[in-house]
Design a protein around this motif. Structure first.
Motif, short mmCIF file in Angstrom:
data_model
loop_
_atom_site.label_atom_id
_atom_site.label_comp_id
_atom_site.label_asym_id
_atom_site.label_seq_id
_atom_site.Cartn_x
_atom_site.Cartn_y
_atom_site.Cartn_z
N HIS A 212 -11.10 -14.31 12.03
CA HIS A 212 -10.65 -14.50 10.64
C HIS A 212 -9.43 -13.66 10.29
CE1 HIS A 212 -14.15 -16.91 9.74
NE2 HIS A 212 -14.97 -15.94 10.09
N LEU A 213 -9.11 -12.67 11.11
CA LEU A 213 -7.99 -11.79 10.79
C LEU A 213 -6.65 -12.47 11.07
CD1 LEU A 213 -6.66 -9.04 10.15
CD2 LEU A 213 -7.00 -8.43 12.56
N PHE A 214 -5.78 -12.46 10.06
CA PHE A 214 -4.39 -12.85 10.26
C PHE A 214 -3.56 -11.62 9.96
CE2 PHE A 214 -0.35 -14.89 9.83
CZ PHE A 214 -0.43 -15.96 10.70
N ALA A 215 -3.36 -10.81 10.98
CA ALA A 215 -2.81 -9.46 10.80
C ALA A 215 -1.33 -9.48 10.46
CB ALA A 215 -3.04 -8.63 12.06
N GLY A 216 -0.97 -8.51 9.62
CA GLY A 216 0.43 -8.30 9.28
C GLY A 216 0.70 -6.82 9.13
N PRO A 217 1.97 -6.42 9.05
CA PRO A 217 2.29 -4.99 8.90
C PRO A 217 1.92 -4.50 7.51
CG PRO A 217 4.26 -6.32 8.67
CD PRO A 217 3.17 -7.26 9.07
N PRO A 218 1.75 -3.18 7.34
CA PRO A 218 1.51 -2.63 6.01
C PRO A 218 2.67 -2.97 5.07
CG PRO A 218 1.12 -0.98 7.71
CD PRO A 218 1.77 -2.14 8.39
N ILE A 219 2.37 -3.14 3.80
CA ILE A 219 3.43 -3.46 2.83
C ILE A 219 4.39 -2.28 2.70
CG2 ILE A 219 3.90 -4.00 0.41
CD1 ILE A 219 1.24 -5.50 0.35
N GLY A 220 3.85 -1.06 2.73
CA GLY A 220 4.70 0.13 2.66
C GLY A 220 5.32 0.33 1.29
N LEU A 221 6.40 1.13 1.26
CA LEU A 221 7.08 1.40 0.00
C LEU A 221 7.86 0.17 -0.46
CD1 LEU A 221 8.44 4.98 0.76
CD2 LEU A 221 6.68 4.40 -0.92
N VAL A 222 7.79 -0.12 -1.76
CA VAL A 222 8.50 -1.26 -2.33
C VAL A 222 9.35 -0.75 -3.48
CG1 VAL A 222 8.30 -3.46 -3.53
CG2 VAL A 222 6.70 -2.91 -1.68
N ASP A 223 10.65 -0.96 -3.40
CA ASP A 223 11.54 -0.62 -4.50
C ASP A 223 11.65 -1.82 -5.43
OD1 ASP A 223 12.12 1.93 -3.52
OD2 ASP A 223 13.65 1.13 -2.17
N GLY A 224 11.79 -1.56 -6.72
CA GLY A 224 11.97 -2.66 -7.66
C GLY A 224 10.66 -3.32 -8.06
N ASN A 225 10.73 -4.62 -8.33
CA ASN A 225 9.60 -5.38 -8.86
C ASN A 225 8.64 -5.75 -7.73
OD1 ASN A 225 7.90 -7.43 -9.90
ND2 ASN A 225 9.42 -7.90 -11.48
N SER A 226 7.49 -5.11 -7.70
CA SER A 226 6.53 -5.37 -6.62
C SER A 226 5.93 -6.77 -6.73
CB SER A 226 5.42 -4.32 -6.63
OG SER A 226 4.66 -4.41 -7.81
N ARG A 227 5.84 -7.30 -7.93
CA ARG A 227 5.26 -8.63 -8.09
C ARG A 227 6.12 -9.68 -7.39
NH1 ARG A 227 4.74 -5.72 -12.76
NH2 ARG A 227 2.61 -5.44 -13.55
N GLU A 228 7.44 -9.53 -7.52
CA GLU A 228 8.33 -10.44 -6.81
C GLU A 228 8.17 -10.29 -5.29
OE1 GLU A 228 12.26 -9.65 -8.16
OE2 GLU A 228 11.95 -10.56 -10.14
N ARG A 229 7.99 -9.06 -4.85
CA ARG A 229 7.80 -8.81 -3.42
C ARG A 229 6.51 -9.45 -2.92
NH1 ARG A 229 9.26 -8.96 1.51
NH2 ARG A 229 8.42 -7.36 2.88
N TYR A 230 5.42 -9.30 -3.69
CA TYR A 230 4.15 -9.91 -3.30
C TYR A 230 4.26 -11.43 -3.25
CZ TYR A 230 1.99 -5.36 -4.32
OH TYR A 230 1.65 -4.04 -4.34
#
Length: 338
Positions: A212-230
């Motif tokens: 069931h795992l679909f692995a990805g890297p940690p999101i880490g630090l996000v500059d600016g609008n995190s909602r847009e990044r998500y």
């Protein structure tokens, strides 16, 4: 001029030690009766008692000042963190605390400067929301200064309140299976999956559950609008999942905004209704978007008081807040399909 009321004045009137009166006014445990505690609080209110914060800061003594520290900007922008923060502020006020708020970044020197500045302003209690970068160095500094600290969704403190996101990923899997899904995927890091989700699975089923795992890297630090990044990550991950696992029929994401991005992909590919979507955190925007999905809500209000009870304690403490499944527009989607 009216004489400033001191702890000693209240202590003499109530026939108690000054230290006992101080603990009562900070809502800390004492051996006093409920009647005596009520008396101290009543007299303090009637006499308009105000603690001498400046004197305590100058002498390095304990104060009723807490630092609320967001691990980074994207955590401060989270709806769930914001709800926790608002309840926390109210509960600190009820307990006669003043507070400062800081948002950390990824630079060690900058973070330590912020902590030292907060300490110079009289902060003797630290409440971490999320796990800051270089947390080991920050916590070591607080230990040297003999400051008390607790955490909310901060995995590396000994006294912490956690939202049970791992448990909700498992619950989403059960919901997906009950609705007929055969290929359910969890978008998370391998570390989170192995350390927090897989241990909840019966040992005999763990090997099979790894599919069931679909692995990805940690999101880490996000500059600016995190909602847009998500949102952008939701688009990216949904496209990747469909390329690598075209039979995917249910996907759980770490935020609702990931879901909004994934839904955009499904709409463009004419796959709306073919893949069940699950989010996390019950964002304020979720009720207003044209998206059919389920998310998890957590009762952070009731956890705040219990976390603050740990501020002046030394023993390890951990509590997990169970999630509640919230459904948005599922019936409407089914109706449209029919």
């Amino acid at each position: 001029m009216k004489k400033k009321v001191t702890l000693k004045d209240i202590a003499m009137h109530c026939e108690l030690a000054v230290t006992t009166v101080s603990r009562i006014l900070r809502d800390k445990e004492t051996y006093c009766s409920a009647a005596k505690i009520a008396m101290v609080k009543r007299i303090a209110a009637e006499w308009d008692y105000r603690p001498n914060i400046g004197y305590n800061i100058m002498t390095g003594r304990e104060t009723n000042i807490a630092a609320i520290i967001f691990s980074q900007s994207r955590v401060a922008q989270s709806d769930l963190s914001y709800r926790f923060y608002m309840h926390l502020g109210g509960e600190l006020d009820r307990r006669h605390f003043a507070s400062y708020t800081a948002v950390m970044d990824g630079d060690l020197a900058s973070q330590l400067r912020k902590i030292r500045d907060l300490d110079e302003r009289g902060c003797r209690y630290y409440i971490f929301i999320g796990t800051p970068a270089y947390y080991e160095e920050i916590f070591a500094f607080l230990e040297r200064m003999q400051r008390s600290y607790v955490g909310y969704n901060c995995s590396f403190v000994s006294r912490r309140l956690m939202t049970d996101q791992p448990g909700m990923y498992l619950e989403f899997g059960r919901i997906a299976a009950a609705a007929g899904a055969k290929h359910y995927y969890i978008d998370t890091t391998e570390r989170n999956f192995e350390n927090n989700i897989l241990p909840r699975v019966p040992e005999a089923e763990r090997s099979a559950y790894r599919r069931h795992l679909f692995a990805g890297p940690p999101i880490g630090l996000v500059d600016g609008n995190s909602r847009e990044r998500y949102f952008a990550l939701g688009v990216e991950k949904m496209n990747e999942i469909l390329e690598k696992a075209p039979a995917a029929d249910a996907v759980a994401f770490p935020t609702d905004f990931h879901v909004f991005g994934a839904e955009k992909v499904l709409r463009e590919r004419r796959l709306i209704g073919k893949v069940q979507l699950f989010g996390m955190g019950n964002s304020a925007a979720s009720a207003f978007v044209q998206c059919a999905f389920r998310t998890a809500d957590f009762d952070v209000e009731n956890g705040v008081a219990e976390l603050l009870d740990q501020l002046d304690k030394n023993e390890p403490w951990e509590k997990w807040l169970c999630g509640k499944v919230i459904t948005y527009n599922i019936d409407k989607q089914i109706s449209n399909q029919q």
